[in-house]
Design a protein around this motif. Structure first.
Motif, PDB file in Angstrom:
ATOM      1  N   PHE A  53       0.839  -1.194   0.000  1.00 62.95           N
ATOM      2  CA  PHE A  53       0.000   0.000   0.000  1.00 62.95           C
ATOM      3  C   PHE A  53       0.870   1.239   0.000  1.00 62.95           C
ATOM      4  O   PHE A  53       2.034   1.210   0.419  1.00 62.95           O
ATOM      5  N   LEU A  54       0.307   2.316  -0.490  1.00 66.37           N
ATOM      6  CA  LEU A  54       0.996   3.603  -0.542  1.00 66.37           C
ATOM      7  C   LEU A  54       0.994   4.225   0.851  1.00 66.37           C
ATOM      8  O   LEU A  54      -0.060   4.584   1.369  1.00 66.37           O
ATOM      9  N   ASP A  55       2.175   4.328   1.462  1.00 60.86           N
ATOM     10  CA  ASP A  55       2.251   4.932   2.792  1.00 60.86           C
ATOM     11  C   ASP A  55       2.111   6.440   2.707  1.00 60.86           C
ATOM     12  O   ASP A  55       1.367   7.056   3.471  1.00 60.86           O
ATOM     13  N   HIS A  56       2.844   7.047   1.782  1.00 56.23           N
ATOM     14  CA  HIS A  56       2.741   8.500   1.605  1.00 56.23           C
ATOM     15  C   HIS A  56       3.314   8.904   0.260  1.00 56.23           C
ATOM     16  O   HIS A  56       4.023   8.133  -0.397  1.00 56.23           O
ATOM     17  N   VAL A  57       2.992  10.109  -0.140  1.00 58.05           N
ATOM     18  CA  VAL A  57       3.567  10.740  -1.332  1.00 58.05           C
ATOM     19  C   VAL A  57       4.547  11.801  -0.857  1.00 58.05           C
ATOM     20  O   VAL A  57       4.240  12.575   0.056  1.00 58.05           O
ATOM     21  N   GLY A  58       5.716  11.857  -1.449  1.00 55.11           N
ATOM     22  CA  GLY A  58       6.724  12.825  -1.048  1.00 55.11           C
ATOM     23  C   GLY A  58       6.979  13.859  -2.120  1.00 55.11           C
ATOM     24  O   GLY A  58       7.095  13.529  -3.306  1.00 55.11           O
ATOM     25  N   VAL A  59       7.064  15.110  -1.713  1.00 57.98           N
ATOM     26  CA  VAL A  59       7.406  16.219  -2.607  1.00 57.98           C
ATOM     27  C   VAL A  59       8.801  16.678  -2.209  1.00 57.98           C
ATOM     28  O   VAL A  59       9.006  17.194  -1.106  1.00 57.98           O
ATOM     29  N   ASP A  60       9.783  16.460  -3.085  1.00 54.66           N
ATOM     30  CA  ASP A  60      11.191  16.669  -2.767  1.00 54.66           C
ATOM     31  C   ASP A  60      11.646  18.063  -3.189  1.00 54.66           C
ATOM     32  O   ASP A  60      11.938  18.304  -4.354  1.00 54.66           O
ATOM     33  N   MET A  61      11.717  18.963  -2.248  1.00 57.31           N
ATOM     34  CA  MET A  61      12.076  20.354  -2.533  1.00 57.31           C
ATOM     35  C   MET A  61      13.561  20.546  -2.222  1.00 57.31           C
ATOM     36  O   MET A  61      13.942  21.127  -1.207  1.00 57.31           O
ATOM     37  N   ARG A  62      14.405  20.024  -3.115  1.00 59.16           N
ATOM     38  CA  ARG A  62      15.853  19.973  -2.863  1.00 59.16           C
ATOM     39  C   ARG A  62      16.548  21.321  -3.030  1.00 59.16           C
ATOM     40  O   ARG A  62      17.555  21.589  -2.377  1.00 59.16           O
ATOM     41  N   ASP A  63      16.052  22.156  -3.919  1.00 61.07           N
ATOM     42  CA  ASP A  63      16.668  23.457  -4.175  1.00 61.07           C
ATOM     43  C   ASP A  63      16.515  24.338  -2.931  1.00 61.07           C
ATOM     44  O   ASP A  63      15.416  24.497  -2.408  1.00 61.07           O
ATOM     45  N   GLU A  64      17.611  24.906  -2.452  1.00 56.61           N
ATOM     46  CA  GLU A  64      17.570  25.700  -1.225  1.00 56.61           C
ATOM     47  C   GLU A  64      17.499  27.203  -1.495  1.00 56.61           C
ATOM     48  O   GLU A  64      17.807  28.012  -0.625  1.00 56.61           O
TER      49      GLU A  64
END
Length: 231
Positions: free
Chosen positions: A114-125
């Motif tokens: 099952f899908l535990d969570h969706v992640g949005v990766d905001m790597r740019d600082e």
């Protein structure tokens, strides 16, 4: 980053065809790229999104089929593996505790995978990305979503980011919704285990402890000592 919706839909469909996500979960991940996504402003500052999928046993995944599709394994550890793609959508599979829910008897009721969570990766600082990340809290309040902040640095086994916001939709939100993670800062990878800050349980969950934000584990890898990474 401009995420190519058609390419993302293609890889999500491939993973669905392997039986690792269902149609509702595929649509949920894909919806992060819709213009009317509730947190579209944050996604405009996104390097990638990921789907974290809980499975019974990482070792029994269709690794050969995933490799044939061109997915690249990264950061593999016992009970954990990440597959990256060229579509800006990555997949994390784990069979170890990665969420506060995992340590609360009766809190997890979904059948694996099952899908535990969706992640949005905001790597740019850059300042604009930081501003969009900070705005997630106010946007969650505006929408009536619940939010838990993990102040940095936030560790997941061998990795670290600066800070995370976790958002949870109200019960009457249309469509199926899993927690959404917003992770700010470049992903730092270490040679040794740094610990694992578990995904917070939804504060509205009937089994949530009094302080849902206190989810970090002082023991490397989580409550049973097993390793986790890039949670």
């Amino acid at each position: 980053m401009d995420l190519a919706r058609s390419e993302a839909e293609s890889v999500l469909t491939e993973v669905e065809n392997l039986g690792l996500i269902n149609a509702a979960e595929r649509a949920e991940v894909l919806s992060t790229m819709d213009a009317d996504f509730p947190f579209a402003e944050a996604v405009r500052h996104t390097d990638s999104v990921h789907a974290h999928i809980k499975v019974d046993d990482v070792d029994t995944l269709p690794h050969q089929e995933l490799a044939v599709l061109g997915y690249r394994p990264e950061n593999a550890e016992p009970g954990y593996i990440k597959y990256s793609t060229d579509a800006g959508v990555h997949f994390i599979f784990s069979s170890i505790p990665i969420a506060q829910d995992d340590g609360i008897r009766g809190a997890v009721t979904l059948a694996k995978p099952f899908l535990d969570h969706v992640g949005v990766d905001m790597r740019d600082e850059a300042p604009a990305t930081r501003e969009a990340f900070d705005a997630v809290v106010g946007r969650a309040v505006e929408l009536g979503w619940r939010e838990v902040t993990q102040s940095g640095p936030v560790h997941c086994c061998h990795t670290q980011v600066q800070e995370k916001h976790w958002t949870y939709p109200p019960a009457d939100w249309p469509g199926r919704r899993r927690p959404i993670e917003f992770a700010f800062g470049s992903l730092r990878i270490f040679d040794k285990v740094m610990g694992c800050d578990l995904r917070p349980i939804d504060p509205a969950h009937e089994l949530a402890p009094p302080e849902p934000g206190c989810c970090g584990s002082a023991q490397p890898g989580g409550p049973d000592g097993t390793p986790g990474e890039d949670c």
